[in-house]
Enzyme design. Sequence first.
Site, PDB file in Angstrom:
ATOM      1  N   LYS A  46     -31.029  39.787   2.362  1.00 30.25           N
ATOM      2  CA  LYS A  46     -32.404  39.899   2.865  1.00 30.25           C
ATOM      3  C   LYS A  46     -32.586  39.398   4.294  1.00 30.25           C
ATOM      4  CE  LYS A  46     -34.034  41.861   0.352  1.00 30.25           C
ATOM      5  NZ  LYS A  46     -33.555  43.231   0.034  1.00 30.25           N
TER       6      LYS A  46
ATOM      7  N   HIS B  72     -21.563  39.912   2.045  1.00 26.09           N
ATOM      8  CA  HIS B  72     -22.462  38.769   1.843  1.00 26.09           C
ATOM      9  C   HIS B  72     -21.660  37.504   1.508  1.00 26.09           C
ATOM     10  CE1 HIS B  72     -26.110  41.056   2.037  1.00 26.09           C
ATOM     11  NE2 HIS B  72     -26.045  41.586   0.851  1.00 26.09           N
TER      12      HIS B  72
ATOM     13  N   SER C 291     -38.590  37.536   0.775  1.00 25.38           N
ATOM     14  CA  SER C 291     -38.030  38.880   0.624  1.00 25.38           C
ATOM     15  C   SER C 291     -37.123  38.946  -0.613  1.00 25.38           C
ATOM     16  CB  SER C 291     -37.250  39.236   1.897  1.00 25.38           C
ATOM     17  OG  SER C 291     -36.684  40.513   1.793  1.00 25.38           O
TER      18      SER C 291
ATOM     19  N   MET D 295     -36.830  54.034   8.927  1.00 24.91           N
ATOM     20  CA  MET D 295     -35.899  53.638   7.857  1.00 24.91           C
ATOM     21  C   MET D 295     -36.597  53.662   6.493  1.00 24.91           C
ATOM     22  SD  MET D 295     -33.551  50.721   9.645  1.00 24.91           S
ATOM     23  CE  MET D 295     -32.808  50.263   8.089  1.00 24.91           C
TER      24      MET D 295
HETATM   25  P1  A3P Z   1     -38.854  42.373   3.716  1.00 23.40           P
HETATM   26  O1  A3P Z   1     -38.600  42.273   2.237  1.00 23.40           O
HETATM   27  O2  A3P Z   1     -39.362  41.098   4.307  1.00 23.40           O
HETATM   28  O3  A3P Z   1     -39.711  43.544   4.081  1.00 23.40           O
HETATM   29  P2  A3P Z   1     -31.395  43.282   3.700  1.00 23.40           P
HETATM   30  O4  A3P Z   1     -31.098  44.623   4.258  1.00 23.40           O
HETATM   31  O5  A3P Z   1     -30.537  42.200   4.264  1.00 23.40           O
HETATM   32  O6  A3P Z   1     -31.442  43.306   2.205  1.00 23.40           O
HETATM   33  O7  A3P Z   1     -32.860  42.885   4.225  1.00 23.40           O
HETATM   34  C1  A3P Z   1     -33.992  43.575   3.771  1.00 23.40           C
HETATM   35  C2  A3P Z   1     -35.168  43.122   4.610  1.00 23.40           C
HETATM   36  O8  A3P Z   1     -35.042  43.682   5.924  1.00 23.40           O
HETATM   37  C3  A3P Z   1     -36.492  43.621   4.045  1.00 23.40           C
HETATM   38  O9  A3P Z   1     -37.444  42.613   4.425  1.00 23.40           O
HETATM   39  C4  A3P Z   1     -36.670  44.910   4.822  1.00 23.40           C
HETATM   40  O10 A3P Z   1     -37.993  45.387   4.857  1.00 23.40           O
HETATM   41  C5  A3P Z   1     -36.199  44.451   6.213  1.00 23.40           C
HETATM   42  N1  A3P Z   1     -35.864  45.559   7.107  1.00 23.40           N
HETATM   43  C6  A3P Z   1     -34.987  46.560   6.905  1.00 23.40           C
HETATM   44  N2  A3P Z   1     -35.004  47.426   7.942  1.00 23.40           N
HETATM   45  C7  A3P Z   1     -35.908  46.957   8.818  1.00 23.40           C
HETATM   46  C8  A3P Z   1     -36.407  47.416  10.090  1.00 23.40           C
HETATM   47  N3  A3P Z   1     -35.972  48.539  10.638  1.00 23.40           N
HETATM   48  N4  A3P Z   1     -37.339  46.657  10.711  1.00 23.40           N
HETATM   49  C9  A3P Z   1     -37.799  45.524  10.170  1.00 23.40           C
HETATM   50  N5  A3P Z   1     -37.377  45.038   8.968  1.00 23.40           N
HETATM   51  C10 A3P Z   1     -36.450  45.748   8.300  1.00 23.40           C
END
Ligand code: A3P
Length: 288
Positions: free
Chosen positions: A45, A100, A130, A224
């Site tokens: 996250k 990870h 998150s 995305m």
């Molecule tokens: P939130 O749950 O706070 O929205 P990971 O990929 O490490 O699992 O992280 C997921 C988090 O990154 C989620 O956060 C997701 O919305 C955010 N995220 C993914 N792509 C993003 C982008 N282009 N801009 C901002 N946040 C992004």
Amino acid sequence: MERLGVTETFAGISLPGHLHTKESLHFATTFPFRDTDVLIVTYPKSGTTWMQEILTLLFSDGDAGPARTIPNWERAPWLEQTYFKEALRDTGGPRLITSHLPARVLAPALQRARPKVIYVARNPRDVAVSFYHFHRLAKFLPEPGSFDAFLGRFLEGSVQYGSWFEHVKGWLGQRQLLDIFYVTYEELHQDLPGAARRLGAFLGRAPSPETLRSLERHCSFAAMRDNAMANYSLIPREIMDHSRGRFMRKGVVGDWHEHFSPLQSALFDRVYREQMGGVALRAPWHVA
Ligand code: A3P
């Protein structure tokens, strides 16, 4: 809907058992890296999927084709997961890999070659929020219970994937030993083209202005969120219950303000100070 309820324990950390086995984890720790490999490392996250998208666009010189047609977990497969061997593409060029795992289990394999490592960190308060929401939809993680209970487990490091503090400290401790580029989720938010330019310099692939423009467009949260190859909507409901939330949830900095009570915030700050005191960390988040 039932939780998958299988857990693998490795090096004192619990991991989702439907994605990890003893064999896949052993394979990860003994993986023969090449100098040309590029490894994204994160605590969950922290912006993993975002970095996968950014690197996809950097390596395609701004061509959105790969990002639009290949799922992110095939473009940059997770080293420690069971499907890794089949997914890893050997195109002769740089191989994009994601992990990870903590430094203490992965660093020996990395030190045997000189792959490029990109470490993405995020304000752990936002990571906790998150991760909590992600637990609700990810059936391969345990039921999170209340946010208060979850935050307690997050702070003591007993959640799946282990302690955020250990993860960050472990990887920061490798800065002198590995070729690491350290960046925060917050920096990506503040100045994506600037971060992409610095990444390009680190990787020896200076992006052209057109590449940067395309990267900015395709790596925005909105793009995305609507890209099935990045938003995990292709994952079946038995594994991710999409009725309980979206992987691309909010994508903002500071969402923790909406979730933390003053008491939780004070507890967080105390644990953070205990864990991170004396650690040289360039972090845009403030701890009281
Ligand atoms: P939130 O749950 O706070 O929205 P990971 O990929 O490490 O699992 O992280 C997921 C988090 O990154 C989620 O956060 C997701 O919305 C955010 N995220 C993914 N792509 C993003 C982008 N282009 N801009 C901002 N946040 C992004």
